[in-house]
Motif scaffolding. Sequence first.
Motif, PDB file in Angstrom:
ATOM      1  N   PHE A   1       9.110   4.577  -2.134  1.00 17.99           N
ATOM      2  CA  PHE A   1       7.898   5.092  -2.774  1.00 17.99           C
ATOM      3  C   PHE A   1       7.341   6.241  -1.955  1.00 17.99           C
ATOM      4  N   ILE A   2       7.498   7.453  -2.477  1.00 16.84           N
ATOM      5  CA  ILE A   2       7.066   8.662  -1.775  1.00 16.84           C
ATOM      6  C   ILE A   2       5.708   9.087  -2.309  1.00 16.84           C
ATOM      7  N   THR A   3       4.771   9.324  -1.416  1.00 16.33           N
ATOM      8  CA  THR A   3       3.426   9.693  -1.844  1.00 16.33           C
ATOM      9  C   THR A   3       2.681  10.348  -0.686  1.00 16.33           C
ATOM     10  N   HIS A   4       1.585  11.016  -1.026  1.00 16.98           N
ATOM     11  CA  HIS A   4       0.671  11.496   0.011  1.00 16.98           C
ATOM     12  C   HIS A   4      -0.658  10.741  -0.059  1.00 16.98           C
ATOM     13  N   ASP A   5      -0.725   9.752  -0.942  1.00 18.45           N
ATOM     14  CA  ASP A   5      -1.930   8.939  -1.100  1.00 18.45           C
ATOM     15  C   ASP A   5      -1.850   7.756  -0.135  1.00 18.45           C
ATOM     16  N   LEU A   6      -2.544   7.878   0.987  1.00 16.83           N
ATOM     17  CA  LEU A   6      -2.447   6.864   2.034  1.00 16.83           C
ATOM     18  C   LEU A   6      -3.078   5.535   1.625  1.00 16.83           C
ATOM     19  N   SER A   7      -4.059   5.572   0.746  1.00 18.13           N
ATOM     20  CA  SER A   7      -4.673   4.325   0.298  1.00 18.13           C
ATOM     21  C   SER A   7      -3.740   3.564  -0.636  1.00 18.13           C
ATOM     22  N   MET A   8      -3.088   4.285  -1.549  1.00 16.47           N
ATOM     23  CA  MET A   8      -2.207   3.629  -2.507  1.00 16.47           C
ATOM     24  C   MET A   8      -0.943   3.106  -1.842  1.00 16.47           C
ATOM     25  N   VAL A   9      -0.392   3.870  -0.890  1.00 14.06           N
ATOM     26  CA  VAL A   9       0.841   3.436  -0.241  1.00 14.06           C
ATOM     27  C   VAL A   9       0.594   2.181   0.591  1.00 14.06           C
ATOM     28  N   ARG A  10      -0.608   2.044   1.104  1.00 14.77           N
ATOM     29  CA  ARG A  10      -0.947   0.824   1.852  1.00 14.77           C
ATOM     30  C   ARG A  10      -0.908  -0.399   0.942  1.00 14.77           C
ATOM     31  N   HIS A  11      -1.352  -0.208  -0.291  1.00 14.82           N
ATOM     32  CA  HIS A  11      -1.403  -1.329  -1.235  1.00 14.82           C
ATOM     33  C   HIS A  11      -0.019  -1.772  -1.684  1.00 14.82           C
ATOM     34  N   ILE A  12       0.851  -0.822  -1.973  1.00 12.52           N
ATOM     35  CA  ILE A  12       2.101  -1.161  -2.650  1.00 12.52           C
ATOM     36  C   ILE A  12       3.246  -1.435  -1.687  1.00 12.52           C
ATOM     37  N   SER A  13       3.174  -0.954  -0.441  1.00 10.42           N
ATOM     38  CA  SER A  13       4.352  -0.959   0.435  1.00 10.42           C
ATOM     39  C   SER A  13       4.426  -2.189   1.333  1.00 10.42           C
ATOM     40  N   ASP A  14       5.656  -2.647   1.568  1.00 10.55           N
ATOM     41  CA  ASP A  14       5.909  -3.652   2.599  1.00 10.55           C
ATOM     42  C   ASP A  14       5.977  -2.990   3.975  1.00 10.55           C
ATOM     43  N   ARG A  15       6.692  -1.856   4.025  1.00 14.08           N
ATOM     44  CA  ARG A  15       6.758  -1.053   5.251  1.00 14.08           C
ATOM     45  C   ARG A  15       6.449   0.400   4.894  1.00 14.08           C
TER      46      ARG A  15
END
Length: 339
Positions: free
Chosen positions: A210-224
């Motif tokens: 999951f590639i993104t620049h949204d640090l809030s969203m990546v925190r929610h969806i990612s395991d690592r």
Amino acid sequence: MTTPLLQLRDLNKHFRLPAPLFTPRPLLRAIDGVDLDLMAGETLGLVGESGCGKSTLARTVIRLHEPTSGQILFDGEDVSSVPERELKGLRRRVQMIFQDPYASLNPRMSVADLIAEPLEIAKIGTPAERRKKVADLLDRVGLPRDAGARFAHEFSGGQRQRLGIARAIALEPDLVICDEPISALDVSVQAQVVNMLEDLQADLGLTYLFITHDLSMVRHISDRIGVMYLGKIVELATSAELYHRPSHPYTQALLASIPVPDPEAARPNAPMVGEIPSPIDIPSGCRFRTRCPLAKPICAEAEPPLEDIGGGHLSACHFASELAQESTGAQPHNQERTS
């Protein structure tokens, strides 16, 4: 020990740029020695500023860009040098959701034809079975089953992205590369799309890069989460660990740049200053040193390796252990569903 679904080993993608006659062509090092493992069933977030190489990495993994050197191991098989004519098997198991859904969907094809095209290429099912599959996919991504008769331009941005997702999962792949799939969407629609991606992962056993620049969203969806800077991974850790104990100055600066509701709130670190250097002229030693407030002479002399500082937390900084101990981190990791 379980073998990772995707393994990148010293992966490089360099581009030769145009230059005047009799002048050496400059070398742009978009991906510069990336090592990465992605386990089956997990979501690995990839963050960094624009121009750091995230999208180039995604396109190189799926062989839309040919790697300059290094290995791409998918399910234990080296696919980095497989001839183009033999890539159909890989692309059946690895699909991609693009940032701009409209640009990735043929405007001359109906929605039904767009979604059925991967099935036709892979020679899966009869025409009647493919029509049923398309209707089921539309239903799965939250669109009416009769939407297949319409065209992509008749849908909103969020709906078009749902069409792109339906097309990506049509072949029931193992790995889906999400290249900034929510950046062009409204905030409320972003949450809906991310929740849908999580549901699809649970139902179909998908693995996400999951590639993104949204640090809030990546925190929610990612395991690592992996942090990229100038073509390299500079930090890699679990989502909770990265936000609580960032150990690289670049990661700390990214986290400090997240907007907060209270403008007077104290921040543990000041956001970074200056522009990212050109990948044509990468600084010596640590490539972040030209913008790092903690840079010392050793940073210009030796490039720090990506090393484990404890518990699988990898960081490429000469002072990573000290920074991790000093870091105050962020708020507790929230695994609640995005609203």
